[in-house]
Scaffold this motif. Structure first.
Motif, mmCIF file in Angstrom:
data_model
loop_
_atom_site.group_PDB
_atom_site.id
_atom_site.type_symbol
_atom_site.label_atom_id
_atom_site.label_comp_id
_atom_site.label_asym_id
_atom_site.label_seq_id
_atom_site.Cartn_x
_atom_site.Cartn_y
_atom_site.Cartn_z
ATOM 1 N N ARG A 36 -29.070 -110.708 -35.309
ATOM 2 C CA ARG A 36 -29.455 -110.210 -36.626
ATOM 3 C C ARG A 36 -30.965 -110.207 -36.840
ATOM 4 N NH1 ARG A 36 -29.061 -114.002 -41.927
ATOM 5 N NH2 ARG A 36 -28.409 -112.514 -43.505
ATOM 6 N N ASN A 37 -31.644 -111.313 -36.501
ATOM 7 C CA ASN A 37 -33.059 -111.433 -36.856
ATOM 8 C C ASN A 37 -34.027 -111.091 -35.726
ATOM 9 O OD1 ASN A 37 -33.246 -113.607 -35.103
ATOM 10 N ND2 ASN A 37 -33.029 -115.159 -36.671
ATOM 11 N N ALA A 38 -33.528 -110.463 -34.673
ATOM 12 C CA ALA A 38 -34.362 -110.199 -33.486
ATOM 13 C C ALA A 38 -35.668 -109.477 -33.815
ATOM 14 C CB ALA A 38 -33.557 -109.389 -32.466
ATOM 15 N N VAL A 39 -35.627 -108.585 -34.800
ATOM 16 C CA VAL A 39 -36.834 -107.819 -35.149
ATOM 17 C C VAL A 39 -37.995 -108.728 -35.548
ATOM 18 C CG1 VAL A 39 -37.772 -106.134 -36.788
ATOM 19 C CG2 VAL A 39 -35.478 -105.824 -35.864
ATOM 20 N N LEU A 40 -37.641 -109.878 -36.142
ATOM 21 C CA LEU A 40 -38.680 -110.791 -36.614
ATOM 22 C C LEU A 40 -39.511 -111.360 -35.470
ATOM 23 C CD1 LEU A 40 -36.688 -112.750 -39.337
ATOM 24 C CD2 LEU A 40 -38.246 -110.822 -39.628
ATOM 25 N N PHE A 41 -38.935 -111.374 -34.266
ATOM 26 C CA PHE A 41 -39.637 -111.922 -33.105
ATOM 27 C C PHE A 41 -40.347 -110.826 -32.314
ATOM 28 C CE2 PHE A 41 -36.508 -114.937 -34.395
ATOM 29 C CZ PHE A 41 -37.047 -116.190 -34.131
ATOM 30 N N GLY A 42 -40.172 -109.598 -32.744
ATOM 31 C CA GLY A 42 -40.791 -108.465 -32.063
ATOM 32 C C GLY A 42 -42.186 -108.193 -32.592
ATOM 33 N N PRO A 43 -42.707 -107.005 -32.319
ATOM 34 C CA PRO A 43 -44.061 -106.659 -32.732
ATOM 35 C C PRO A 43 -44.182 -106.555 -34.252
ATOM 36 C CG PRO A 43 -42.957 -104.757 -31.767
ATOM 37 C CD PRO A 43 -42.068 -105.932 -31.530
ATOM 38 N N PRO A 44 -45.382 -106.771 -34.793
ATOM 39 C CA PRO A 44 -45.603 -106.708 -36.238
ATOM 40 C C PRO A 44 -45.531 -105.270 -36.758
ATOM 41 C CG PRO A 44 -47.678 -107.036 -35.088
ATOM 42 C CD PRO A 44 -46.595 -107.140 -34.056
ATOM 43 N N GLY A 45 -45.266 -105.154 -38.055
ATOM 44 C CA GLY A 45 -45.258 -103.832 -38.687
ATOM 45 C C GLY A 45 -43.964 -103.074 -38.564
ATOM 46 N N HIS A 46 -42.872 -103.785 -38.211
ATOM 47 C CA HIS A 46 -41.570 -103.129 -38.098
ATOM 48 C C HIS A 46 -40.646 -103.581 -39.224
ATOM 49 C CE1 HIS A 46 -41.759 -101.237 -33.976
ATOM 50 N NE2 HIS A 46 -42.912 -101.872 -34.077
ATOM 51 N N ALA A 47 -39.699 -102.713 -39.590
ATOM 52 C CA ALA A 47 -38.785 -103.014 -40.688
ATOM 53 C C ALA A 47 -37.694 -103.981 -40.247
ATOM 54 C CB ALA A 47 -38.155 -101.724 -41.198
ATOM 55 N N TYR A 48 -37.503 -105.045 -41.019
ATOM 56 C CA TYR A 48 -36.349 -105.935 -40.833
ATOM 57 C C TYR A 48 -35.465 -105.739 -42.059
ATOM 58 C CZ TYR A 48 -33.588 -110.255 -40.930
ATOM 59 O OH TYR A 48 -32.557 -111.165 -40.997
ATOM 60 N N VAL A 49 -34.312 -105.107 -41.845
ATOM 61 C CA VAL A 49 -33.374 -104.858 -42.940
ATOM 62 C C VAL A 49 -32.135 -105.697 -42.704
ATOM 63 C CG1 VAL A 49 -32.026 -103.131 -44.186
ATOM 64 C CG2 VAL A 49 -34.208 -102.479 -43.136
ATOM 65 N N TYR A 50 -31.778 -106.518 -43.678
ATOM 66 C CA TYR A 50 -30.570 -107.324 -43.531
ATOM 67 C C TYR A 50 -29.594 -107.022 -44.667
ATOM 68 C CZ TYR A 50 -32.483 -110.436 -47.118
ATOM 69 O OH TYR A 50 -32.975 -110.947 -48.284
ATOM 70 N N PHE A 51 -28.340 -107.356 -44.410
ATOM 71 C CA PHE A 51 -27.242 -107.121 -45.345
ATOM 72 C C PHE A 51 -26.806 -108.466 -45.903
ATOM 73 C CE2 PHE A 51 -22.615 -106.359 -46.038
ATOM 74 C CZ PHE A 51 -22.718 -105.315 -46.948
ATOM 75 N N THR A 52 -26.631 -108.568 -47.212
ATOM 76 C CA THR A 52 -26.267 -109.875 -47.770
ATOM 77 C C THR A 52 -25.345 -109.750 -48.970
ATOM 78 O OG1 THR A 52 -27.179 -112.028 -48.447
ATOM 79 C CG2 THR A 52 -28.211 -110.062 -49.375
ATOM 80 N N TYR A 53 -24.719 -110.815 -49.327
ATOM 81 C CA TYR A 53 -23.762 -110.893 -50.435
ATOM 82 C C TYR A 53 -22.692 -109.809 -50.326
ATOM 83 C CZ TYR A 53 -26.799 -114.295 -52.655
ATOM 84 O OH TYR A 53 -27.532 -115.431 -52.925
ATOM 85 N N GLY A 54 -22.401 -109.408 -49.095
ATOM 86 C CA GLY A 54 -21.329 -108.452 -48.882
ATOM 87 C C GLY A 54 -21.578 -107.060 -49.385
ATOM 88 N N ASN A 77 -33.310 -100.582 -39.677
ATOM 89 C CA ASN A 77 -33.711 -101.850 -39.075
ATOM 90 C C ASN A 77 -34.471 -101.598 -37.775
ATOM 91 O OD1 ASN A 77 -33.690 -104.750 -39.045
ATOM 92 N ND2 ASN A 77 -32.260 -104.619 -37.325
ATOM 93 N N GLY A 78 -35.624 -102.251 -37.633
ATOM 94 C CA GLY A 78 -36.432 -102.114 -36.429
ATOM 95 C C GLY A 78 -37.415 -100.961 -36.460
ATOM 96 N N LYS A 79 -37.371 -100.153 -37.490
ATOM 97 C CA LYS A 79 -38.229 -98.968 -37.566
ATOM 98 C C LYS A 79 -39.713 -99.311 -37.690
ATOM 99 C CE LYS A 79 -36.380 -95.343 -39.395
ATOM 100 N NZ LYS A 79 -35.711 -94.511 -40.414
ATOM 101 N N GLU A 80 -40.513 -98.565 -36.979
ATOM 102 C CA GLU A 80 -41.977 -98.697 -37.045
ATOM 103 C C GLU A 80 -42.468 -98.269 -38.423
ATOM 104 O OE1 GLU A 80 -45.407 -99.422 -36.482
ATOM 105 O OE2 GLU A 80 -44.814 -99.098 -34.392
ATOM 106 N N MET A 81 -43.198 -99.126 -39.108
ATOM 107 C CA MET A 81 -43.681 -98.779 -40.452
ATOM 108 C C MET A 81 -45.181 -98.532 -40.504
ATOM 109 S SD MET A 81 -41.444 -101.402 -42.809
ATOM 110 C CE MET A 81 -41.731 -100.572 -44.368
#
Length: 197
Positions: A66-84, A154-158
DNA sequence: ATATCGATTATCT
DNA sequence: GATAATCGATATG
């Protein structure tokens, strides 16, 4: 398109999330839709999430699918799904290999307000301030307004001007920035990592 | 204006 | 099996 306006470069995000969260206030989030329409909003509220030393962060317990993007290069989108049912948007920070991000909590709407209302399924027949504000005030609300989802974004270059989800600087400078504790968390509730105008 | 509560499911323990 | 970086509806002041 203002000629002073430019996409914010990757180096901007290769810093501590606290610094980036504060620096992003007043910047623009731009969304280009497949229809050709453009949505934009000015960032007015953010929160920083760190790595192993921040129990409230998704990255606290290490890298997962789920959180792999956070460990990748800076400036990328981390989108998560929560509360169903909700999506939330972050941008990755710190140099590659180190986790950290900034959560987008609220925007001041600029272009594409009618499309945002449609995405949010909100009627604007009475254009009350409260109704307009509810379009993009809240991390899940702004995602819905901007049609941001995990599968698409998720993971998109911003940081690329060509991306359909970009952060830009148009030279605007915010007046007064305030710091406070983060919202909706139970683990490290006392850190002053929330910033707003 | 503020408080409380139910919705609904991916993700992790 | 429990929890969640939230929201909208409802109730009450």
């Amino acid at each position: 398109m203002n000629e002073e306006q430019h996409a914010i470069g990757r180096e901007f995000f290769a810093r501590h999330p606290r610094v980036v969260a504060r620096a992003l206030l007043g910047k623009l989030l731009i969304r280009r839709l497949p229809s050709g329409h453009v949505l934009s909003g000015r960032i007015v509220e953010t929160e920083a999430y760190l790595g192993a030393d921040d129990a409230a962060a998704h990255a606290a317990a290490g890298k997962t699918q789920r959180n792999a993007v956070l460990f990748g290069p800076p400036g990328h989108a981390y989108v998560y799904f929560t509360y169903g049912m909700h999506y939330c948007l972050n941008v990755s920070c710190e140099p590659e290999g180190r986790a950290g991000c900034v959560l987008f909590r609220a925007l001041d709407r600029l272009a594409g307000i009618d499309i945002m209302a449609k995405n949010r399924k909100i009627t604007l027949e009475s254009r009350s301030t409260a109704r307009l504000r509810s379009l993009t005030s809240g991390p899940a609300r702004l995602c819905q307004a901007f049609a941001i989802t995990r599968t698409n974004d998720n993971g998109k270059e911003m940081t690329s001007p060509a991306s359909d989800l970009v952060l830009m600087d148009d030279g605007y400078r915010t007046k007064k920035i305030r710091a406070a504790t983060r919202i909706g968390i139970t683990k490290s509730p006392d850190l002053p990592l929330r910033f707003y105008v």
